[in-house]
Design a protein around this motif. Structure first.
Motif, short mmCIF file in Angstrom:
data_model
loop_
_atom_site.label_atom_id
_atom_site.label_comp_id
_atom_site.label_asym_id
_atom_site.label_seq_id
_atom_site.Cartn_x
_atom_site.Cartn_y
_atom_site.Cartn_z
N ASP A 76 35.45 76.49 56.57
CA ASP A 76 36.62 77.06 55.88
C ASP A 76 36.72 76.42 54.50
N SER A 77 35.71 76.62 53.68
CA SER A 77 35.64 75.95 52.38
C SER A 77 36.77 76.36 51.44
N ARG A 78 37.36 77.53 51.67
CA ARG A 78 38.47 77.98 50.82
C ARG A 78 39.82 77.51 51.34
N LYS A 79 39.80 76.74 52.43
CA LYS A 79 41.02 76.13 53.00
C LYS A 79 42.10 77.17 53.30
N ARG A 80 41.69 78.25 53.97
CA ARG A 80 42.63 79.33 54.31
C ARG A 80 43.24 79.15 55.69
N GLY A 81 42.62 78.28 56.51
CA GLY A 81 43.10 78.10 57.87
C GLY A 81 42.45 79.03 58.87
N LEU A 105 38.42 81.42 59.56
CA LEU A 105 37.07 81.74 59.11
C LEU A 105 36.93 83.25 59.01
N GLY A 106 36.32 83.70 57.93
CA GLY A 106 36.01 85.11 57.76
C GLY A 106 34.54 85.33 58.06
N PRO A 107 34.11 86.59 58.13
CA PRO A 107 32.70 86.88 58.42
C PRO A 107 31.74 86.19 57.44
N ASP A 108 32.10 86.10 56.17
CA ASP A 108 31.23 85.48 55.18
C ASP A 108 31.07 83.98 55.39
N ASP A 109 32.01 83.36 56.09
CA ASP A 109 31.93 81.93 56.34
C ASP A 109 30.83 81.58 57.33
N LEU A 110 30.32 82.57 58.05
CA LEU A 110 29.26 82.32 59.03
C LEU A 110 27.89 82.76 58.53
#
Length: 152
Positions: free
Chosen positions: A69-74, A76-81
């Motif tokens: 979660d590099s964008r610190k959103r709390g 995970l989105g599909p792009d995070d994987l």
């Protein structure tokens, strides 16, 4: 010295010295498909977000949730994987394509001496610009050359 490290970064982005880039395009595509299916299976409420509770039972995702979660959103989105090397290559391409036209022309390549030296080889269709596929093809070709056994 800084410029020299920038070229090393380009080499790494293209996979010239990174073991992670040793995967073929088909292997990368298969991995991405498996990650997409895993994401869909874990996303219980189909909101395209994996909350911490949705990754329970997945030790890797539990352990690395904050890093992914590099964008610190709390969540995970599909792009995070997606594989890290794909993200690096994408960031490099977007940075090098300064005018955002979907290709790197010779002027844009000037700040990357390695790409500048191999521009003609990368520009397979001879249109004066290197698109993502051409850049990936050059990286794959360089990887094959580097992994080929040397002849005495």
């Amino acid at each position: 010295m800084l410029q020299r490290w920038g070229h090393l970064g380009l080499a790494i982005s293209l996979g010239l010295s990174s073991a992670a880039w040793a995967q073929t395009a088909a292997e990368q595509q298969s991995y991405q498909q498996r990650m997409r299916l895993l994401f869909e299976r874990l996303d219980r409420n189909n909101d395209q977000r994996l909350q911490r509770q949705e990754v329970q039972g997945q030790p890797y995702l539990e352990r690395h949730f904050d890093r992914l979660d590099s964008r610190k959103r709390g969540y995970l989105g599909p792009d995070d994987l997606t594989p890290a090397q794909a993200s690096r290559a994408k960031r490099f391409f977007e940075q090098a394509d300064r005018n955002g036209d979907g290709g790197i022309d010779r002027r844009e390549a000037e700040v990357y001496s390695w790409l500048q030296r191999h521009f003609g080889q990368a520009d397979r269709n001879g249109d004066g610009r290197v698109d993502r596929q051409e850049l990936q093809g050059l990286g794959e070709q360089r990887r094959r050359q580097l992994s080929a056994p040397t002849q005495p």
